[in-house]
Design an enzyme around this catalytic site. Structure first.
Site, short mmCIF file in Angstrom:
data_model
loop_
_atom_site.label_atom_id
_atom_site.label_comp_id
_atom_site.label_asym_id
_atom_site.label_seq_id
_atom_site.Cartn_x
_atom_site.Cartn_y
_atom_site.Cartn_z
N LYS A 206 0.84 -1.20 0.00
CA LYS A 206 0.00 0.00 0.00
C LYS A 206 0.88 1.25 0.00
CE LYS A 206 -3.59 2.02 2.91
NZ LYS A 206 -4.50 1.80 4.04
N GLU A 212 10.48 -4.58 4.76
CA GLU A 212 10.62 -5.97 4.32
C GLU A 212 10.31 -6.09 2.83
OE1 GLU A 212 8.94 -4.91 6.93
OE2 GLU A 212 9.07 -6.29 8.62
N GLY A 267 -4.91 -2.41 5.43
CA GLY A 267 -4.10 -3.52 4.93
C GLY A 267 -4.75 -4.88 5.15
N ARG A 268 -5.20 -5.13 6.38
CA ARG A 268 -5.74 -6.46 6.68
C ARG A 268 -7.15 -6.65 6.14
NH1 ARG A 268 -4.75 -3.38 10.93
NH2 ARG A 268 -6.39 -2.75 12.37
N GLU A 353 -4.80 -7.76 15.23
CA GLU A 353 -4.32 -6.42 14.89
C GLU A 353 -5.50 -5.43 14.97
OE1 GLU A 353 -0.65 -5.16 12.20
OE2 GLU A 353 -2.41 -5.52 10.96
N HIS A 384 -4.26 -34.49 16.77
CA HIS A 384 -3.09 -35.27 17.21
C HIS A 384 -2.04 -34.37 17.83
CE1 HIS A 384 -4.56 -38.97 15.25
NE2 HIS A 384 -5.22 -38.06 14.55
N LYS A 504 9.47 -1.30 14.93
CA LYS A 504 10.03 -0.94 13.62
C LYS A 504 11.03 0.20 13.78
CE LYS A 504 5.78 -1.41 10.90
NZ LYS A 504 4.90 -0.69 9.98
C1 G6Q Z 1 -2.57 -4.18 8.16
C2 G6Q Z 1 -1.37 -3.47 8.43
C3 G6Q Z 1 -0.10 -4.12 7.91
C4 G6Q Z 1 0.24 -3.81 6.49
C5 G6Q Z 1 1.69 -4.21 6.24
C6 G6Q Z 1 2.12 -3.97 4.82
O1 G6Q Z 1 -3.68 -3.81 8.43
O2 G6Q Z 1 -1.51 -2.17 8.00
O3 G6Q Z 1 -0.11 -5.51 8.08
O4 G6Q Z 1 -0.62 -4.46 5.61
O5 G6Q Z 1 2.52 -3.52 7.12
O6 G6Q Z 1 2.01 -2.63 4.49
P1 G6Q Z 1 2.19 -2.15 3.02
O7 G6Q Z 1 1.10 -2.75 2.19
O8 G6Q Z 1 2.12 -0.65 3.05
O9 G6Q Z 1 3.54 -2.65 2.55
#
Ligand code: G6Q
Length: 539
Positions: A206, A212, A267-268, A353, A384, A504
């Site tokens: 996003k 990462e 994001g989620r 989250e 199991h 972070k």
């Molecule tokens: C979700 C968070 C988080 C996000 C990641 C990736 O709700 O905001 O998990 O999706 O940190 O972020 P980017 O899509 O900006 O790389």
């Protein structure tokens, strides 16, 4: 909104809980032949049997009153309308707009966003068709055989889960891989057997600034260029999914190959935005749209069904019941379908989250428990492993069982065995086995306590006909709205995630310290760990 625990209905629930805690599911079932029917609902192809919960009809009516007293109806309307309900980030929360039909209208700052949503979907469909048909060619003229999604968190967990869940619908000559971890092992293992000239990378971020993802994206770029030898190859082998066109272009991806979304998609909650491009490449645009239709159907159910027949609301209320009145610390999600093996991992982010917060919307410390821990594994594997604790442990673990009447791979007796186990586990948890039953089996007295199952362990049973893209959409939307409802009751902002920031920031500070001799100003433990790493990293 006043304090949750001061609501009269909260206090009624507290009194009521102390009575219900003394009841056993055995007796509740024995007293009412109609219990299973009374506590079952079916909507949008999902059947929920919640009769094996420690509830009476009074419990349900009190919990529904709690939802009403918490302002759930107004909160739902505000979300669907596009109000800025993510108050700490001042954003609307409109994942529901991502799956609204073409003719719908949802306004953000006076602009109807639905035409934009469908314009992106159409571009994604066109692109997916070109890749899937072999029309989109790599730099050396070969067709794309491998798609690698690079993303993390919300830009990874949904796509991975959906790909695994819908593998049966995927184009099998297209290999899908996912790279999320900054650990170079993830990159190395995902790419070691791939040829760059047949590989397409989707950089899904996003912000297009996530450490990462950008680290992996630059490694992918270097890996591809080492094989293809020309900067121009980037245009054929990299596309982006992002809200940040400037950064995409800086990376070298032509913004013509960028699929956008909007800051009102968390994001989620983004797997059905362009973040789902990998899903669409795997299963094709028609199946992707069927999944969106499933999401939308559940949105409509959530928006319109009365609370006592509303699947997400009922599931949320039951979670609140155990979390806040029985001291339960977790919820186990147990899908009896191997395709849903990443569903619990996906739900971990969605639930924890969203609602893992001790500060309320008014900025005060919550005087009540918020999100439980969500965890799980597919059945029958979990049986199991950790089911021992669910059956005989000292903790109360409400379970969500998920199963399908039809298997997508019916091999001989497998599916009947699977489903027999699914039903048996819920039955065993609820009813257990008494000491008399254990004795009647001829066990010696000293062994009796070990072989008794107390029972009275609650579960939901969710059943659907078969795992289709549409049902997956419904299932995910069910949990999204379940989480939303929980968040409204607990009065938290379910759409921010400030708790992920601090680590972070510290990592950015520590990283250069690992390779320099600079003085350290952390605590003695962190200083010692850094020094140890400095000392040993070249050994
Ligand atoms: C979700 C968070 C988080 C996000 C990641 C990736 O709700 O905001 O998990 O999706 O940190 O972020 P980017 O899509 O900006 O790389």
């Amino acid at each position: 909104m006043g304090s949750l625990i001061e609501l009269p209905v909260w206090q009624d629930l507290q009194k009521h809980a102390s009575q219900v805690q003394a009841l056993h599911l055995r007796d509740l079932f024995a007293a009412d032949a109609n219990r299973a029917q009374q506590f079952s609902v079916e909507a949008e192809g999902l059947f929920l049997d919640y009769s094996k919960n420690r509830i009476t009809s009074e419990t349900v009516s009190l919990l529904v009153k709690l939802a009403e007293a918490s302002g759930l109806r107004a909160a739902m309307d505000a979300m669907f309308r596009g109000d800025r309900i993510n108050i700490t980030e001042k954003r609307p929360v409109l994942h529901t707009a991502l799956r609204a039909p073409r003719g719908a209208e949802v306004f953000v700052d006076g602009v109807n966003v639905i035409p934009e949503v469908h314009a992106v979907l159409d571009r994604m469909s066109d692109f997916a068709n070109r890749v899937r048909s072999g029309e989109w060619l790599g730099f050396t003229g070969k067709r794309i055989r491998n798609v690698v999604n690079i993303g993390i968190g919300g830009s990874d967990l949904g796509p991975v889960m959906a790909y695994e869940a819908l593998r049966s619908y995927a184009q099998r000559d297209l290999t899908l891989r996912f790279i999320s971890n900054v650990d170079g092992t993830d990159f190395a293992e995902a790419t070691h057997d791939l040829n760059a000239d047949e590989t397409l990378f989707i950089v899904a971020s996003k912000t297009f600034g996530t450490l990462e993802t950008m680290t992996n994206a630059y490694s992918a770029r270097a890996w591809a260029l080492a094989q293809l030898g020309d900067e121009k190859a980037v245009a054929c082998h990299f596309v982006a999914v992002s809200t940040n066109a400037a950064r995409v272009s800086d990376f070298g991806i032509d913004t013509a190959n960028m699929f956008g979304f909007w800051d009102w998609v968390g994001g989620r909650y983004s797997m059905d935005s362009a973040i789902g491009l990998s899903t669409m490449l795997a299963i094709g645009p028609d199946n992707f749209r069927a999944m969106l239709a499933g999401f939308h159907a559940m949105d409509e159910h959530f928006r319109t069904a009365p609370f006592h027949e509303n699947l997400p609301v009922l599931m949320a209320l039951l979670t609140v019941w155990y979390n806040n009145f029985f001291g339960a610390q977790s919820v186990a999600v147990l899908p009896y379908d191997q395709y849903l093996k990443r569903f619990p991992a996906y739900l971990q982010q969605l639930t924890m989250e969203s609602n893992g917060k001790y500060v309320t919307l008014s900025g005060e410390r919550a005087q009540w428990e918020t999100s439980p821990i969500y965890w799980g594994e597919p059945g029958t594997n979990g049986q199991h492993s950790f089911y021992q604790l669910i059956h005989q442990g000292t903790k109360l673990i409400p379970c969500d069982f998920i199963g399908f009447v039809h298997s997508l791979n019916s091999h001989g007796p497998h599916h009947d065995i699977l489903i027999a186990n699914l039903f048996a586990q819920a039955e065993a948890l609820a009813f257990g086995k008494t000491a008399d039953q254990v004795r009647a089996e001829g066990n010696e007295e000293w062994l009796v306590p070990h072989r008794v199952f107390e029972g009275n362990r609650p579960s939901n049973m969710l059943l659907a006909d078969r795992l289709t893209p549409e049902i997956l959409g419904k299932l995910v939307a069910l949990y999204e709205h379940n989480v939303f409802t929980q968040g409204v009751i607990w009065q938290v902002d379910s759409f921010d995630q400030w708790g992920v920031e601090l680590g972070k920031v510290l990592a950015v500070q520590i990283q250069p310290e690992l390779t320099s001799g600079a003085d350290l100003h952390h605590d003695s433990s962190t200083n010692a760990l850094i020094n140890r790493y400095r000392r040993l990293r070249h050994v």
